[in-house]
Design a protein around this motif. Structure first.
Motif, PDB file in Angstrom:
ATOM      1  N   ALA A  28       0.835  -1.206   0.000  1.00  0.00           N
ATOM      2  CA  ALA A  28       0.000   0.000   0.000  1.00  0.00           C
ATOM      3  C   ALA A  28       0.868   1.254   0.000  1.00  0.00           C
ATOM      4  CB  ALA A  28      -0.940   0.000   1.203  1.00  0.00           C
ATOM      5  N   VAL A  43      -6.322  -0.949  -4.345  1.00  0.00           N
ATOM      6  CA  VAL A  43      -6.488  -1.857  -3.206  1.00  0.00           C
ATOM      7  C   VAL A  43      -6.518  -3.306  -3.686  1.00  0.00           C
ATOM      8  CG1 VAL A  43      -7.953  -2.497  -1.250  1.00  0.00           C
ATOM      9  CG2 VAL A  43      -7.665  -0.102  -1.845  1.00  0.00           C
ATOM     10  N   LEU A  88      -6.271  -4.535   4.902  1.00  0.00           N
ATOM     11  CA  LEU A  88      -7.042  -4.481   3.650  1.00  0.00           C
ATOM     12  C   LEU A  88      -8.443  -3.914   3.885  1.00  0.00           C
ATOM     13  CD1 LEU A  88      -5.970  -7.815   1.943  1.00  0.00           C
ATOM     14  CD2 LEU A  88      -5.223  -5.508   1.400  1.00  0.00           C
ATOM     15  N   LEU A  95      -8.115  -0.232   3.984  1.00  0.00           N
ATOM     16  CA  LEU A  95      -7.869   0.309   2.644  1.00  0.00           C
ATOM     17  C   LEU A  95      -9.136   0.316   1.809  1.00  0.00           C
ATOM     18  CD1 LEU A  95      -4.421  -1.347   1.841  1.00  0.00           C
ATOM     19  CD2 LEU A  95      -4.862   1.034   2.498  1.00  0.00           C
TER      20      LEU A  95
END
Length: 116
Positions: A14, A29, A106, A109
């Protein structure tokens, strides 16, 4: 260990994506998620390779560019069903802990890019 690997892979992917693209989008993502999954798979294969090197009784650094551990692994995958069965529990546990390791990163994100 797998949860730490996937956490670090997701966080670093990221950061590098944002550094290169400027901002994180929904597509970004998904790229980060794919990189995290590939990293987890490669770390598992690396562990199996290390087991093959240890089975051969050699030093891992001496075998990095040698084809013998890879041949041993491929022969066992092709002709030894007990080999796959023996690693199935390890693979499933690695999958579980890998998902736990990267889940919150995740999720954060995906939530940050909800409208993108």
């Amino acid at each position: 260990m797998t949860s730490l690997v996937t956490f670090a892979a997701a966080a670093m992917a990221a950061k590098f994506y944002v550094a290169g693209a400027g901002s994180l989008s929904r597509k970004g993502v998904w790229v980060v998620a794919a990189i995290t999954a590939a990293t987890a798979l490669l770390s598992f294969v690396g562990g199996v390779w290390l087991d093959a090197v240890q089975f051969l009784g050699r030093e891992p650094l001496a075998m990095v560019f040698d084809a013998e551990p890879w041949a041993l692994m491929s022969d066992n995958l092709a002709y030894n069903p007990a080999f796959v069965g023996g690693y199935m529990k390890d693979f499933l546990l690695a999958l579980l802990f890998g998902a736990l390791g990267c889940f919150f990163t995740l999720r954060r994100l995906f939530a940050a890019t909800k409208g993108s």
